[in-house]
Motif scaffolding. Structure first.
Motif, PDB file in Angstrom:
ATOM      1  N   VAL A   1      -6.849   1.745  -1.118  1.00  0.00           N
ATOM      2  CA  VAL A   1      -6.230   1.083  -2.266  1.00  0.00           C
ATOM      3  C   VAL A   1      -4.952   1.806  -2.660  1.00  0.00           C
ATOM      4  O   VAL A   1      -3.922   1.192  -2.927  1.00  0.00           O
ATOM      5  N   ALA A   2      -5.011   3.137  -2.677  1.00  0.00           N
ATOM      6  CA  ALA A   2      -3.826   3.916  -3.033  1.00  0.00           C
ATOM      7  C   ALA A   2      -2.719   3.701  -2.004  1.00  0.00           C
ATOM      8  O   ALA A   2      -1.539   3.599  -2.344  1.00  0.00           O
ATOM      9  N   GLU A   3      -3.105   3.617  -0.732  1.00  0.00           N
ATOM     10  CA  GLU A   3      -2.117   3.395   0.331  1.00  0.00           C
ATOM     11  C   GLU A   3      -1.503   2.008   0.219  1.00  0.00           C
ATOM     12  O   GLU A   3      -0.293   1.833   0.397  1.00  0.00           O
ATOM     13  N   ALA A   4      -2.322   0.993  -0.116  1.00  0.00           N
ATOM     14  CA  ALA A   4      -1.820  -0.377  -0.289  1.00  0.00           C
ATOM     15  C   ALA A   4      -0.854  -0.432  -1.466  1.00  0.00           C
ATOM     16  O   ALA A   4       0.191  -1.086  -1.395  1.00  0.00           O
ATOM     17  N   ASP A   5      -1.197   0.241  -2.571  1.00  0.00           N
ATOM     18  CA  ASP A   5      -0.304   0.283  -3.731  1.00  0.00           C
ATOM     19  C   ASP A   5       1.007   0.955  -3.370  1.00  0.00           C
ATOM     20  O   ASP A   5       2.073   0.525  -3.784  1.00  0.00           O
ATOM     21  N   SER A   6       0.915   2.014  -2.595  1.00  0.00           N
ATOM     22  CA  SER A   6       2.107   2.746  -2.172  1.00  0.00           C
ATOM     23  C   SER A   6       3.008   1.865  -1.308  1.00  0.00           C
ATOM     24  O   SER A   6       4.223   1.834  -1.484  1.00  0.00           O
ATOM     25  N   LYS A   7       2.408   1.104  -0.387  1.00  0.00           N
ATOM     26  CA  LYS A   7       3.190   0.207   0.474  1.00  0.00           C
ATOM     27  C   LYS A   7       3.825  -0.902  -0.347  1.00  0.00           C
ATOM     28  O   LYS A   7       4.978  -1.273  -0.132  1.00  0.00           O
ATOM     29  N   ASP A   8       3.065  -1.432  -1.328  1.00  0.00           N
ATOM     30  CA  ASP A   8       3.594  -2.481  -2.195  1.00  0.00           C
ATOM     31  C   ASP A   8       4.780  -1.957  -3.000  1.00  0.00           C
ATOM     32  O   ASP A   8       5.799  -2.636  -3.127  1.00  0.00           O
ATOM     33  N   LEU A   9       4.649  -0.745  -3.530  1.00  0.00           N
ATOM     34  CA  LEU A   9       5.757  -0.153  -4.279  1.00  0.00           C
ATOM     35  C   LEU A   9       6.969   0.089  -3.390  1.00  0.00           C
ATOM     36  O   LEU A   9       8.106  -0.121  -3.818  1.00  0.00           O
ATOM     37  N   GLN A  10       6.734   0.498  -2.155  1.00  0.00           N
ATOM     38  CA  GLN A  10       7.840   0.723  -1.223  1.00  0.00           C
ATOM     39  C   GLN A  10       8.547  -0.590  -0.908  1.00  0.00           C
ATOM     40  O   GLN A  10       9.779  -0.646  -0.848  1.00  0.00           O
ATOM     41  N   GLN A  11       7.767  -1.659  -0.713  1.00  0.00           N
ATOM     42  CA  GLN A  11       8.374  -2.962  -0.427  1.00  0.00           C
ATOM     43  C   GLN A  11       9.177  -3.461  -1.618  1.00  0.00           C
ATOM     44  O   GLN A  11      10.270  -3.999  -1.466  1.00  0.00           O
ATOM     45  N   GLN A  12       8.637  -3.280  -2.819  1.00  0.00           N
ATOM     46  CA  GLN A  12       9.368  -3.690  -4.011  1.00  0.00           C
ATOM     47  C   GLN A  12      10.649  -2.881  -4.162  1.00  0.00           C
ATOM     48  O   GLN A  12      11.690  -3.414  -4.530  1.00  0.00           O
ATOM     49  N   SER A  13      10.570  -1.610  -3.855  1.00  0.00           N
ATOM     50  CA  SER A  13      11.740  -0.746  -3.951  1.00  0.00           C
ATOM     51  C   SER A  13      12.813  -1.180  -2.953  1.00  0.00           C
ATOM     52  O   SER A  13      13.994  -1.241  -3.282  1.00  0.00           O
ATOM     53  N   LYS A  14      12.389  -1.506  -1.722  1.00  0.00           N
ATOM     54  CA  LYS A  14      13.343  -1.965  -0.704  1.00  0.00           C
ATOM     55  C   LYS A  14      13.986  -3.287  -1.116  1.00  0.00           C
ATOM     56  O   LYS A  14      15.187  -3.490  -0.931  1.00  0.00           O
ATOM     57  N   ALA A  15      13.182  -4.186  -1.683  1.00  0.00           N
ATOM     58  CA  ALA A  15      13.719  -5.482  -2.119  1.00  0.00           C
ATOM     59  C   ALA A  15      14.734  -5.285  -3.239  1.00  0.00           C
ATOM     60  O   ALA A  15      15.791  -5.922  -3.252  1.00  0.00           O
ATOM     61  N   LEU A  16      14.436  -4.403  -4.154  1.00  0.00           N
ATOM     62  CA  LEU A  16      15.367  -4.118  -5.246  1.00  0.00           C
ATOM     63  C   LEU A  16      16.648  -3.491  -4.713  1.00  0.00           C
ATOM     64  O   LEU A  16      17.746  -3.826  -5.153  1.00  0.00           O
TER      65      LEU A  16
END
Length: 128
Positions: free
Chosen positions: A27-42
């Motif tokens: 779950v922590a890894e999935a959250d981390s990947k989601d945050l990374q994707q959001q950061s890249k999109a931003l």
């Protein structure tokens, strides 16, 4: 009794699974990947926007062009009004058009002037 042994074995294995990257780590890894994707999109969105300073000479030239365009439009409108005022119209035509078409006399007069005093053309225009 066999079920109790299975539960204790599972409970003993749970910390080992969590330590190896079990469900909590997933779950922590999935959250981390989601945050990374959001950061890249931003970053992609903000990379395209560049801070630019306005060049004051360009702004002044654009404002001057707008002012001259507005002045030219104003002069053209004044010239058109002078031309329309010079057109001779028959006051009885104005009365007839205003009464028959139930218009304001100013509209009837303006339309007659725009059609160079031709009552038939003015009425045709107004009936369209």
């Amino acid at each position: 009794m066999g079920a109790a042994v299975d539960e204790t074995a599972a409970a003993a294995a749970a910390p080992a699974v969590a330590a190896e990257g079990g469900p909590a780590a997933a779950v922590a890894e999935a959250d981390s990947k989601d945050l990374q994707q959001q950061s890249k999109a931003l970053d992609k969105l903000t990379d395209h926007v560049e801070d630019r300073q306005l060049d004051s000479s360009r702004v002044q030239s654009a404002m001057a062009a707008l002012a001259s365009s507005k002045e030219a439009d104003w002069n053209a409108m004044r010239l058109r009004e002078k031309e329309l005022a010079a057109v001779k119209i028959n006051p009885t035509d104005v009365e007839i058009i205003a009464n028959e078409l139930e218009l304001d006399k100013k509209i009837a007069e303006r339309t007659l002037r725009e059609h160079k005093g031709d009552a038939v053309a003015a009425v045709r225009f107004l009936l369209r």
